[in-house]
Design a protein around this motif. Structure first.
Motif, PDB file in Angstrom:
ATOM      1  N   GLU A 159     -74.538  23.353  44.055  1.00  0.00           N
ATOM      2  CA  GLU A 159     -75.768  23.653  44.762  1.00  0.00           C
ATOM      3  C   GLU A 159     -76.986  22.985  44.138  1.00  0.00           C
ATOM      4  OE1 GLU A 159     -75.768  27.855  44.763  1.00  0.00           O
ATOM      5  OE2 GLU A 159     -74.403  28.037  46.424  1.00  0.00           O
ATOM      6  N   ASP A 160     -76.982  22.820  42.793  1.00  0.00           N
ATOM      7  CA  ASP A 160     -78.146  22.202  42.172  1.00  0.00           C
ATOM      8  C   ASP A 160     -78.079  20.670  42.262  1.00  0.00           C
ATOM      9  OD1 ASP A 160     -76.242  21.511  40.310  1.00  0.00           O
ATOM     10  OD2 ASP A 160     -77.025  22.790  38.725  1.00  0.00           O
ATOM     11  N   ASN A 161     -76.952  20.149  42.788  1.00  0.00           N
ATOM     12  CA  ASN A 161     -76.820  18.723  43.093  1.00  0.00           C
ATOM     13  C   ASN A 161     -76.920  17.833  41.855  1.00  0.00           C
ATOM     14  OD1 ASN A 161     -76.122  17.112  45.224  1.00  0.00           O
ATOM     15  ND2 ASN A 161     -78.209  16.445  45.652  1.00  0.00           N
ATOM     16  N   ARG A 162     -76.674  18.388  40.673  1.00  0.00           N
ATOM     17  CA  ARG A 162     -76.763  17.581  39.461  1.00  0.00           C
ATOM     18  C   ARG A 162     -75.404  17.228  38.884  1.00  0.00           C
ATOM     19  NH1 ARG A 162     -80.298  21.124  35.653  1.00  0.00           N
ATOM     20  NH2 ARG A 162     -79.195  22.731  36.806  1.00  0.00           N
ATOM     21  N   PHE A 163     -74.369  17.960  39.250  1.00  0.00           N
ATOM     22  CA  PHE A 163     -73.068  17.740  38.682  1.00  0.00           C
ATOM     23  C   PHE A 163     -72.055  17.530  39.794  1.00  0.00           C
ATOM     24  CE2 PHE A 163     -75.510  20.365  35.816  1.00  0.00           C
ATOM     25  CZ  PHE A 163     -75.349  19.715  34.609  1.00  0.00           C
ATOM     26  N   ARG A 164     -71.066  16.760  39.518  1.00  0.00           N
ATOM     27  CA  ARG A 164     -70.060  16.441  40.527  1.00  0.00           C
ATOM     28  C   ARG A 164     -68.680  16.493  39.889  1.00  0.00           C
ATOM     29  NH1 ARG A 164     -69.549  12.606  45.128  1.00  0.00           N
ATOM     30  NH2 ARG A 164     -71.792  12.412  45.041  1.00  0.00           N
ATOM     31  N   PHE A 165     -67.740  17.123  40.561  1.00  0.00           N
ATOM     32  CA  PHE A 165     -66.345  16.923  40.230  1.00  0.00           C
ATOM     33  C   PHE A 165     -65.567  16.981  41.534  1.00  0.00           C
ATOM     34  CE2 PHE A 165     -64.501  21.270  40.265  1.00  0.00           C
ATOM     35  CZ  PHE A 165     -65.646  22.011  40.381  1.00  0.00           C
ATOM     36  N   PHE A 166     -64.253  16.967  41.463  1.00  0.00           N
ATOM     37  CA  PHE A 166     -63.478  16.729  42.667  1.00  0.00           C
ATOM     38  C   PHE A 166     -62.528  17.873  42.987  1.00  0.00           C
ATOM     39  CE2 PHE A 166     -64.736  12.572  41.192  1.00  0.00           C
ATOM     40  CZ  PHE A 166     -65.174  11.969  42.360  1.00  0.00           C
ATOM     41  N   LEU A 167     -62.379  18.100  44.288  1.00  0.00           N
ATOM     42  CA  LEU A 167     -61.365  19.004  44.780  1.00  0.00           C
ATOM     43  C   LEU A 167     -60.176  18.144  45.190  1.00  0.00           C
ATOM     44  CD1 LEU A 167     -60.700  21.949  45.583  1.00  0.00           C
ATOM     45  CD2 LEU A 167     -61.536  21.395  47.853  1.00  0.00           C
ATOM     46  N   TYR A 168     -59.085  18.235  44.436  1.00  0.00           N
ATOM     47  CA  TYR A 168     -57.920  17.399  44.666  1.00  0.00           C
ATOM     48  C   TYR A 168     -56.997  18.041  45.695  1.00  0.00           C
ATOM     49  CZ  TYR A 168     -59.002  14.586  40.528  1.00  0.00           C
ATOM     50  OH  TYR A 168     -59.589  13.747  39.621  1.00  0.00           O
ATOM     51  N   PHE A 211     -59.360  30.822  35.892  1.00  0.00           N
ATOM     52  CA  PHE A 211     -59.645  29.638  36.708  1.00  0.00           C
ATOM     53  C   PHE A 211     -61.116  29.600  37.097  1.00  0.00           C
ATOM     54  CE2 PHE A 211     -60.204  27.838  40.941  1.00  0.00           C
ATOM     55  CZ  PHE A 211     -59.605  26.596  40.831  1.00  0.00           C
ATOM     56  N   LEU A 212     -61.620  30.688  37.684  1.00  0.00           N
ATOM     57  CA  LEU A 212     -63.013  30.738  38.119  1.00  0.00           C
ATOM     58  C   LEU A 212     -63.963  30.630  36.938  1.00  0.00           C
ATOM     59  CD1 LEU A 212     -62.800  33.524  40.849  1.00  0.00           C
ATOM     60  CD2 LEU A 212     -63.153  31.078  41.215  1.00  0.00           C
ATOM     61  N   ASN A 213     -63.601  31.258  35.819  1.00  0.00           N
ATOM     62  CA  ASN A 213     -64.456  31.212  34.633  1.00  0.00           C
ATOM     63  C   ASN A 213     -64.564  29.790  34.103  1.00  0.00           C
ATOM     64  OD1 ASN A 213     -66.037  32.813  32.750  1.00  0.00           O
ATOM     65  ND2 ASN A 213     -64.497  32.299  31.229  1.00  0.00           N
ATOM     66  N   GLU A 214     -63.429  29.091  34.051  1.00  0.00           N
ATOM     67  CA  GLU A 214     -63.444  27.730  33.509  1.00  0.00           C
ATOM     68  C   GLU A 214     -64.214  26.777  34.418  1.00  0.00           C
ATOM     69  OE1 GLU A 214     -60.561  24.949  30.861  1.00  0.00           O
ATOM     70  OE2 GLU A 214     -59.923  26.897  31.567  1.00  0.00           O
ATOM     71  N   GLN A 272     -68.221  22.972  34.677  1.00  0.00           N
ATOM     72  CA  GLN A 272     -68.945  22.134  35.615  1.00  0.00           C
ATOM     73  C   GLN A 272     -70.404  21.952  35.206  1.00  0.00           C
ATOM     74  OE1 GLN A 272     -68.611  24.278  39.261  1.00  0.00           O
ATOM     75  NE2 GLN A 272     -70.087  25.813  38.683  1.00  0.00           N
ATOM     76  N   LYS A 273     -70.890  22.780  34.278  1.00  0.00           N
ATOM     77  CA  LYS A 273     -72.303  22.748  33.921  1.00  0.00           C
ATOM     78  C   LYS A 273     -72.564  22.237  32.510  1.00  0.00           C
ATOM     79  CE  LYS A 273     -73.526  26.510  37.067  1.00  0.00           C
ATOM     80  NZ  LYS A 273     -74.152  27.839  37.221  1.00  0.00           N
ATOM     81  N   ASN A 287     -67.392  16.257  22.490  1.00  0.00           N
ATOM     82  CA  ASN A 287     -66.385  17.065  21.812  1.00  0.00           C
ATOM     83  C   ASN A 287     -65.922  18.263  22.646  1.00  0.00           C
ATOM     84  OD1 ASN A 287     -68.230  16.129  19.055  1.00  0.00           O
ATOM     85  ND2 ASN A 287     -66.035  15.677  19.167  1.00  0.00           N
ATOM     86  N   LEU A 288     -66.134  18.187  23.949  1.00  0.00           N
ATOM     87  CA  LEU A 288     -65.602  19.168  24.894  1.00  0.00           C
ATOM     88  C   LEU A 288     -64.744  18.430  25.905  1.00  0.00           C
ATOM     89  CD1 LEU A 288     -68.786  21.314  25.690  1.00  0.00           C
ATOM     90  CD2 LEU A 288     -67.124  21.660  23.851  1.00  0.00           C
ATOM     91  N   VAL A 289     -63.612  19.012  26.278  1.00  0.00           N
ATOM     92  CA  VAL A 289     -62.744  18.373  27.257  1.00  0.00           C
ATOM     93  C   VAL A 289     -63.470  18.240  28.589  1.00  0.00           C
ATOM     94  CG1 VAL A 289     -61.684  20.498  28.105  1.00  0.00           C
ATOM     95  CG2 VAL A 289     -60.382  18.360  28.168  1.00  0.00           C
ATOM     96  N   TRP A 290     -63.201  17.169  29.304  1.00  0.00           N
ATOM     97  CA  TRP A 290     -63.884  16.891  30.572  1.00  0.00           C
ATOM     98  C   TRP A 290     -63.039  17.405  31.724  1.00  0.00           C
ATOM     99  CZ3 TRP A 290     -64.639  11.392  33.007  1.00  0.00           C
ATOM    100  CH2 TRP A 290     -65.495  11.502  34.112  1.00  0.00           C
ATOM    101  N   LEU A 291     -63.594  18.338  32.483  1.00  0.00           N
ATOM    102  CA  LEU A 291     -62.940  18.851  33.683  1.00  0.00           C
ATOM    103  C   LEU A 291     -63.232  17.898  34.838  1.00  0.00           C
ATOM    104  CD1 LEU A 291     -61.394  21.185  35.118  1.00  0.00           C
ATOM    105  CD2 LEU A 291     -63.633  22.186  35.614  1.00  0.00           C
ATOM    106  N   LEU A 292     -62.188  17.259  35.359  1.00  0.00           N
ATOM    107  CA  LEU A 292     -62.362  16.313  36.461  1.00  0.00           C
ATOM    108  C   LEU A 292     -62.456  17.022  37.806  1.00  0.00           C
ATOM    109  CD1 LEU A 292     -59.750  13.602  35.422  1.00  0.00           C
ATOM    110  CD2 LEU A 292     -62.203  13.615  34.962  1.00  0.00           C
TER     111      LEU A 292
END
Length: 446
Positions: free
Chosen positions: A230-239, A292-295, A300-301, A306-311
């Protein structure tokens, strides 16, 4: 003594307080006129809802379909329109589930320079998991109601979904865009279309309908869809599920990297050649859904080396999966607890791992836009890239702190004994010291 009554009102998120009050007043008058002696009633207006009952329903989600409405006009180019509606409306429930406002709005483009708009929301008394579950249930009813139609509206007592070819509300104008362009397609299959009617805005399901059915051909597509917050600053994908099935060779045992209490992790390679790691949660696990929802909500924010990247993630056919960058050297415990591999970790590499984890924790505790306590720092949750740089992973148990909050107390003790400080393991006290203690225990083994 009068019997107790529970009542709830809900307005569209961006409605002003005065307009919300006006809508709620009108809905209240209407519900009293229409249901003067009923002990349970609910009325929906386009911008608000009012519900009351003699039974306390607060924080108790109700997934039963209340009504299904659709515009009888057929949508143009349904071979393109129908898959895009599905992808759009399957995307939004997860945005709403991680939103404090329990709502999401988005749009996607189709052929002919046309736009499809989508809106979902839930009553604010339910948690994110229940909100997402409710919205996905409503979305599953689209094929039996309004697929192929210009607009559709499906509601339950707890949530409602709407899609339309027209931006019928002010907050639908210029919403975040969701890319539903097809990358790959499989063979077509047949599915039932929406009921046929003549003229007007019609209701199906709870509102009736003539029940006549037709058959139409719809493409089943294997796609990757952009998921924009919603804040349009971050993007990842729904596979799409088919993409991940192909990437992991149907989650074959040869591609399995490891597993935990709520599922397994598989190595995969998508069509572009990019390698990924797919965490496939155990089907039907309530705790897995919460993690799942917590992660998704947290990763996403935040971004740090040094943090794993959630694609991205996959939410389809009751499957829940998280997709991460692939790190070829697995996790730190893979090296520490194997004598032959442990010899590869000379002091300089060990020091680099220790300082990298410390930088990641400092970012979580002090420097990110969110203050996060991980609660499960241990060697198996420290992943290593090709240069043996560490990345903290597995944020399913993490807790979010307010800026002015230094500690909290919980009755749910989660994590790994041996890495927990005594005040957390015994009394449930959580603070940044929880992670510092776990980091110390991990450093000792390193």
């Amino acid at each position: 003594m009068t019997d107790p009554v529970t009542a709830l009102a809900l307005c569209s998120v961006n409605l002003s307080s005065s307009d919300c009050q006006t809508c709620v007043n009108a809905a209240t008058s209407r519900i009293l006129q229409a249901c003067p002696s009923q002990t349970v009633a609910q009325v929906w207006y386009t911008l608000c809802m009012v519900r009351y009952s003699s039974v306390n329903f607060i924080s108790k989600p109700d997934y039963s379909i209340g009504f299904m409405l659709y515009d009888v006009r057929d949508a143009p180019d349904q071979n393109d329109y129908d898959p895009k509606v599905r992808m759009l409306m399957q995307n939004l429930p997860y945005t709403a589930g991680v939103s404090d406002q329990r709502s999401a709005v988005g749009m996607t483009h189709m052929v002919g320079n046309r736009t499809i708009y989508g809106y979902v929301d839930c009553t604010r008394d339910v948690n994110g998991q229940d909100c997402t579950t409710c919205l996905l249930g409503a979305t599953d009813s689209i094929p039996s109601c309004c697929l192929g139609k210009w607009a559709g509206w499906i509601a339950t007592p707890t949530c409602n979904i709407q899609f339309d070819m027209d931006p019928v509300h002010d907050d639908w104008i210029n919403p975040p865009e969701i890319d539903t362009n097809v990358r790959t397609a499989t063979a077509p299959v047949t599915e039932p279309s929406a009921p046929a009617h003549d003229g007007g805005l019609m209701s199906s399901g709870g509102g009736g309908g003539d029940g006549n059915k037709e058959r139409s051909i719809i493409l089943v597509v294997a796609v990757v869809v952009a998921f924009i917050l919603e804040d349009n600053r971050f993007r990842f994908f729904l596979y799409d599920l088919d993409v991940l099935v192909a990437a992991t060779d149907n989650f074959s045992s040869t591609n399995r990297l490891g597993g935990g209490g709520f599922g397994s992790v598989y190595r995969g390679r998508v069509h572009s050649g990019e390698e990924i790691a797919v965490k496939k949660l155990t089907a039907g696990s309530t705790q897995g859904m919460k993690e799942f929802l917590n992660e998704v909500k947290l990763l996403q924010k935040i971004q740090h080396r040094n943090l794993v990247w959630l694609l991205g993630c996959c939410v389809q056919a009751k499957e829940l999966m998280l997709v991460y960058e692939y790190l070829p050297n697995k996790s730190l415990d893979y090296f520490l607890f194997d004598k032959s591999k442990s010899a590869l970790l000379h002091w300089a590499k060990r020091f680099n791992i220790i300082t990298g984890v410390a930088r990641g924790l400092l970012y979580l505790h002090e420097d990110s836009q969110l203050r996060i306590i991980h609660r499960d720092i241990k060697a198996s949750n420290i992943l290593l890239d090709e240069q043996m740089n560490p990345k903290i992973s597995d944020f399913g148990l993490a807790r979010l702190f307010n800026d002015d909050q230094s500690r909290l107390k919980t009755r749910r003790i989660v994590g790994t004994f041996g890495y927990m400080p005594p005040e957390y393991a015994i009394r449930g006290v959580v603070s940044n010291k929880t992670d510092v203690f776990s980091f110390g225990a991990t450093k000792y083994t390193t």
